[in-house]
Write a protein that holds these residues in place. Sequence first.
Motif, PDB file in Angstrom:
ATOM      1  N   SER A   1       0.845  -1.195   0.000  1.00  0.00           N
ATOM      2  CA  SER A   1       0.000   0.000   0.000  1.00  0.00           C
ATOM      3  C   SER A   1       0.883   1.248   0.000  1.00  0.00           C
ATOM      4  O   SER A   1       2.005   1.237   0.493  1.00  0.00           O
ATOM      5  N   THR A   2       0.344   2.298  -0.570  1.00  0.00           N
ATOM      6  CA  THR A   2       1.092   3.550  -0.650  1.00  0.00           C
ATOM      7  C   THR A   2       0.125   4.713  -0.792  1.00  0.00           C
ATOM      8  O   THR A   2      -1.055   4.523  -1.095  1.00  0.00           O
ATOM      9  N   ASN A   3       0.623   5.903  -0.580  1.00  0.00           N
ATOM     10  CA  ASN A   3      -0.163   7.103  -0.824  1.00  0.00           C
ATOM     11  C   ASN A   3       0.424   7.782  -2.054  1.00  0.00           C
ATOM     12  O   ASN A   3       1.564   8.234  -2.038  1.00  0.00           O
ATOM     13  N   LEU A   4      -0.337   7.835  -3.131  1.00  0.00           N
ATOM     14  CA  LEU A   4       0.128   8.394  -4.394  1.00  0.00           C
ATOM     15  C   LEU A   4      -0.050   9.909  -4.470  1.00  0.00           C
ATOM     16  O   LEU A   4       0.375  10.537  -5.430  1.00  0.00           O
ATOM     17  N   LEU A   5      -0.681  10.478  -3.469  1.00  0.00           N
ATOM     18  CA  LEU A   5      -0.912  11.921  -3.435  1.00  0.00           C
ATOM     19  C   LEU A   5      -0.586  12.395  -2.025  1.00  0.00           C
ATOM     20  O   LEU A   5      -1.382  12.226  -1.105  1.00  0.00           O
ATOM     21  N   ALA A   6       0.580  12.947  -1.856  1.00  0.00           N
ATOM     22  CA  ALA A   6       1.082  13.312  -0.531  1.00  0.00           C
ATOM     23  C   ALA A   6       0.069  14.140   0.263  1.00  0.00           C
ATOM     24  O   ALA A   6      -0.588  15.025  -0.267  1.00  0.00           O
ATOM     25  N   ALA A   7      -0.052  13.799   1.511  1.00  0.00           N
ATOM     26  CA  ALA A   7      -0.870  14.532   2.482  1.00  0.00           C
ATOM     27  C   ALA A   7      -2.356  14.561   2.135  1.00  0.00           C
ATOM     28  O   ALA A   7      -3.051  15.513   2.446  1.00  0.00           O
TER      29      ALA A   7
ATOM     30  N   ALA B   1      -5.890  11.831   1.966  1.00  0.00           N
ATOM     31  CA  ALA B   1      -6.492  10.501   2.089  1.00  0.00           C
ATOM     32  C   ALA B   1      -7.008   9.993   0.736  1.00  0.00           C
ATOM     33  O   ALA B   1      -7.190   8.798   0.546  1.00  0.00           O
ATOM     34  N   TYR B   2      -7.215  10.893  -0.212  1.00  0.00           N
ATOM     35  CA  TYR B   2      -7.718  10.501  -1.527  1.00  0.00           C
ATOM     36  C   TYR B   2      -6.665   9.806  -2.387  1.00  0.00           C
ATOM     37  O   TYR B   2      -6.979   9.225  -3.409  1.00  0.00           O
ATOM     38  N   GLY B   3      -5.416   9.878  -1.968  1.00  0.00           N
ATOM     39  CA  GLY B   3      -4.338   9.266  -2.743  1.00  0.00           C
ATOM     40  C   GLY B   3      -3.949   7.875  -2.297  1.00  0.00           C
ATOM     41  O   GLY B   3      -2.994   7.303  -2.798  1.00  0.00           O
ATOM     42  N   TYR B   4      -4.689   7.291  -1.366  1.00  0.00           N
ATOM     43  CA  TYR B   4      -4.330   5.982  -0.823  1.00  0.00           C
ATOM     44  C   TYR B   4      -4.604   4.865  -1.831  1.00  0.00           C
ATOM     45  O   TYR B   4      -5.690   4.769  -2.397  1.00  0.00           O
ATOM     46  N   GLN B   5      -3.594   4.033  -2.079  1.00  0.00           N
ATOM     47  CA  GLN B   5      -3.729   2.847  -2.934  1.00  0.00           C
ATOM     48  C   GLN B   5      -3.468   1.625  -2.063  1.00  0.00           C
ATOM     49  O   GLN B   5      -2.387   1.487  -1.501  1.00  0.00           O
ATOM     50  N   GLU B   6      -4.466   0.757  -1.957  1.00  0.00           N
ATOM     51  CA  GLU B   6      -4.303  -0.470  -1.167  1.00  0.00           C
ATOM     52  C   GLU B   6      -3.267  -1.384  -1.809  1.00  0.00           C
ATOM     53  O   GLU B   6      -3.006  -1.306  -3.008  1.00  0.00           O
TER      54      GLU B   6
END
Length: 94
Positions: free
Chosen positions: A18-24, A26-31
Amino acid sequence: LTDTYRLTGYVNQSWRSSTNLLAASAYGYQEAFGLTNAGIGLGSADERYSLQLWARNLFDKRYAVGIGPASAVGPFAKVLGDPRTWGVTARGRF
């Protein structure tokens, strides 16, 4: 299979955490997810000819590879990874 023909096959699995593709945001979270590729082929024993059926992202997993930020006139834009792809490869040596 015989002295004339050989059967080949493969399956590989890749795992992405999992990662966050859009820093800071919650909408950028990829499971976390896994992708499976596979293929099966038939060829001559002397490796002069072969025919292989293959597939990438065999189970058609939908996942994001990038997310664009929202603006005053548009929402977040998610860039999806490649969908299931399949094909046939024919080879010959002369």
